[in-house]
Write a protein that holds these residues in place. Sequence first.
Motif, PDB file in Angstrom:
ATOM      1  N   TYR A  66       6.679   2.468  16.671  1.00 39.75           N
ATOM      2  CA  TYR A  66       6.532   3.912  16.881  1.00 39.75           C
ATOM      3  C   TYR A  66       5.063   4.293  16.980  1.00 39.75           C
ATOM      4  N   ASP A  67       4.764   5.179  17.919  1.00 43.20           N
ATOM      5  CA  ASP A  67       3.405   5.700  18.038  1.00 43.20           C
ATOM      6  C   ASP A  67       3.166   6.847  17.057  1.00 43.20           C
ATOM      7  N   TRP A  68       4.218   7.633  16.829  1.00 39.92           N
ATOM      8  CA  TRP A  68       4.103   8.833  16.004  1.00 39.92           C
ATOM      9  C   TRP A  68       5.226   8.887  14.975  1.00 39.92           C
ATOM     10  N   VAL A  69       4.933   9.540  13.849  1.00 41.89           N
ATOM     11  CA  VAL A  69       5.962   9.936  12.889  1.00 41.89           C
ATOM     12  C   VAL A  69       5.857  11.450  12.735  1.00 41.89           C
ATOM     13  N   LEU A  70       6.984  12.136  12.886  1.00 40.82           N
ATOM     14  CA  LEU A  70       7.042  13.591  12.803  1.00 40.82           C
ATOM     15  C   LEU A  70       7.615  13.985  11.450  1.00 40.82           C
ATOM     16  N   LEU A  71       6.919  14.845  10.733  1.00 42.31           N
ATOM     17  CA  LEU A  71       7.347  15.234   9.387  1.00 42.31           C
ATOM     18  C   LEU A  71       7.261  16.753   9.242  1.00 42.31           C
ATOM     19  N   THR A  72       8.378  17.365   8.901  1.00 42.65           N
ATOM     20  CA  THR A  72       8.436  18.830   8.832  1.00 42.65           C
ATOM     21  C   THR A  72       8.846  19.350   7.462  1.00 42.65           C
ATOM     22  N   SER A  73       8.943  18.480   6.461  1.00 38.98           N
ATOM     23  CA  SER A  73       9.284  18.932   5.109  1.00 38.98           C
ATOM     24  C   SER A  73       8.852  17.903   4.086  1.00 38.98           C
ATOM     25  N   VAL A  74       8.653  18.369   2.861  1.00 33.42           N
ATOM     26  CA  VAL A  74       8.330  17.464   1.754  1.00 33.42           C
ATOM     27  C   VAL A  74       9.502  16.519   1.501  1.00 33.42           C
ATOM     28  N   ASN A  75      10.727  17.009   1.632  1.00 31.22           N
ATOM     29  CA  ASN A  75      11.895  16.148   1.417  1.00 31.22           C
ATOM     30  C   ASN A  75      11.922  14.989   2.397  1.00 31.22           C
ATOM     31  N   ALA A  76      11.535  15.244   3.632  1.00 36.07           N
ATOM     32  CA  ALA A  76      11.479  14.165   4.617  1.00 36.07           C
ATOM     33  C   ALA A  76      10.431  13.129   4.212  1.00 36.07           C
ATOM     34  N   VAL A  77       9.281  13.606   3.747  1.00 42.81           N
ATOM     35  CA  VAL A  77       8.228  12.691   3.297  1.00 42.81           C
ATOM     36  C   VAL A  77       8.735  11.832   2.144  1.00 42.81           C
ATOM     37  N   GLU A  78       9.401  12.453   1.186  1.00 45.46           N
ATOM     38  CA  GLU A  78       9.869  11.711   0.013  1.00 45.46           C
ATOM     39  C   GLU A  78      10.896  10.653   0.386  1.00 45.46           C
ATOM     40  N   HIS A  79      11.818  10.992   1.270  1.00 49.28           N
ATOM     41  CA  HIS A  79      12.828  10.004   1.677  1.00 49.28           C
ATOM     42  C   HIS A  79      12.199   8.880   2.499  1.00 49.28           C
ATOM     43  N   LEU A  80      11.286   9.220   3.381  1.00 45.05           N
ATOM     44  CA  LEU A  80      10.615   8.187   4.162  1.00 45.05           C
ATOM     45  C   LEU A  80       9.782   7.284   3.262  1.00 45.05           C
ATOM     46  N   ALA A  81       9.061   7.875   2.318  1.00 42.16           N
ATOM     47  CA  ALA A  81       8.214   7.084   1.422  1.00 42.16           C
ATOM     48  C   ALA A  81       9.042   6.081   0.626  1.00 42.16           C
ATOM     49  N   ARG A  82      10.197   6.515   0.188  1.00 38.13           N
ATOM     50  CA  ARG A  82      11.090   5.622  -0.575  1.00 38.13           C
ATOM     51  C   ARG A  82      11.476   4.391   0.243  1.00 38.13           C
ATOM     52  N   CYS A  98       1.959  13.900   2.217  1.00 40.66           N
ATOM     53  CA  CYS A  98       1.484  12.701   2.926  1.00 40.66           C
ATOM     54  C   CYS A  98       0.186  12.187   2.327  1.00 40.66           C
ATOM     55  N   GLU A  99      -0.714  13.110   2.019  1.00 46.60           N
ATOM     56  CA  GLU A  99      -2.002  12.735   1.433  1.00 46.60           C
ATOM     57  C   GLU A  99      -1.808  12.050   0.084  1.00 46.60           C
ATOM     58  N   ALA A 100      -0.843  12.544  -0.700  1.00 48.48           N
ATOM     59  CA  ALA A 100      -0.594  11.963  -2.017  1.00 48.48           C
ATOM     60  C   ALA A 100      -0.162  10.509  -1.910  1.00 48.48           C
ATOM     61  N   ARG A 101       0.409  10.149  -0.780  1.00 49.68           N
ATOM     62  CA  ARG A 101       0.858   8.763  -0.574  1.00 49.68           C
ATOM     63  C   ARG A 101      -0.161   7.943   0.198  1.00 49.68           C
ATOM     64  N   GLU A 102      -1.329   8.544   0.420  1.00 52.19           N
ATOM     65  CA  GLU A 102      -2.452   7.880   1.091  1.00 52.19           C
ATOM     66  C   GLU A 102      -2.080   7.437   2.493  1.00 52.19           C
ATOM     67  N   TRP A 103      -1.253   8.241   3.152  1.00 49.29           N
ATOM     68  CA  TRP A 103      -0.972   8.001   4.550  1.00 49.29           C
ATOM     69  C   TRP A 103      -2.126   8.552   5.379  1.00 49.29           C
ATOM     70  N   ARG A 104      -2.089   8.268   6.644  1.00 50.85           N
ATOM     71  CA  ARG A 104      -3.135   8.717   7.549  1.00 50.85           C
ATOM     72  C   ARG A 104      -3.209  10.245   7.573  1.00 50.85           C
ATOM     73  N   THR A 105      -4.419  10.783   7.660  1.00 47.96           N
ATOM     74  CA  THR A 105      -4.585  12.221   7.818  1.00 47.96           C
ATOM     75  C   THR A 105      -3.856  12.663   9.074  1.00 47.96           C
TER      76      THR A 105
END
Length: 260
Positions: A64-80, A107-114
């Motif tokens: 994937y070139d991009w990851v699209l994130l529109t909610s904190v819940n999406a970030v949490e599930h993806l991070a898991r 995203c920043e809390a998980r040290e993902w790319r800015t």
Amino acid sequence: MQGVPLHELLRGVRIAVTRAGERGGPLADALRRVGATVHEIPLTRIETLDLAPLHAAVGRLAQYDWVLLTSVNAVEHLARVVHEHGAEAAMATRRLSVVGTATAQACEAREWRTPTVQPDKTQAEGMVDVMAERSDIDGATMLYPCAAGARDVLPDGLRALGATVDVVPCYRSGADPDGQARIRALVAAGALDLVTVAAPSAVDALLDALPPEHASRLPVAAIGPVTARAARGAGFPVKLESTAATMEGWVKAIVAAYRP
């Protein structure tokens, strides 16, 4: 508001904060600091779906070139799932397109790319508008982990720009019966002046909890135009619509609605 102490700004205003868990606490605390009487009553709870499709997508994350994130819940599930795959390195190099300050902070809390893209307009339309100005979208592949039933505006808009978007629902918002019972009792007792709603799912849960005659006279404070539109469509009088996607901005909008 000149001459009014900070802790008196919303004195006598009784507000129900309907955000669940940790996300509702900061808003409730901020409203208390400006004098409001606050009831924390989550109306929805997050239910995780079958994550097999997300596991499959993360297994090919490097494609994937991009990851699209529109909610904190999406970030949490993806991070898991990223953690379970040991795919942190791949995730750290994906281009991110993010809606909302809270999502970016997660995203920043998980040290993902800015985030490469973070539109000022905090909804899917804003992301599409910003991406349309870029030259690296046509032909790009994108992963979009999201809520079940999420609007098609984002994936359809990006596909129209030439991108391939894999939509992967990984959670949904379900009604919280205990919260619905609590807010029903407060409304019946005439003990609320305002209810905060942060998503159409919260509007649906609030509507389900109340008799129609109560719903039609219960003012709500909506965050964002999508939620405000859902509230109006459900028959709630919208006391205010916050255009800020931050907790601080929402509180300021509520204060301004009572002390213009």
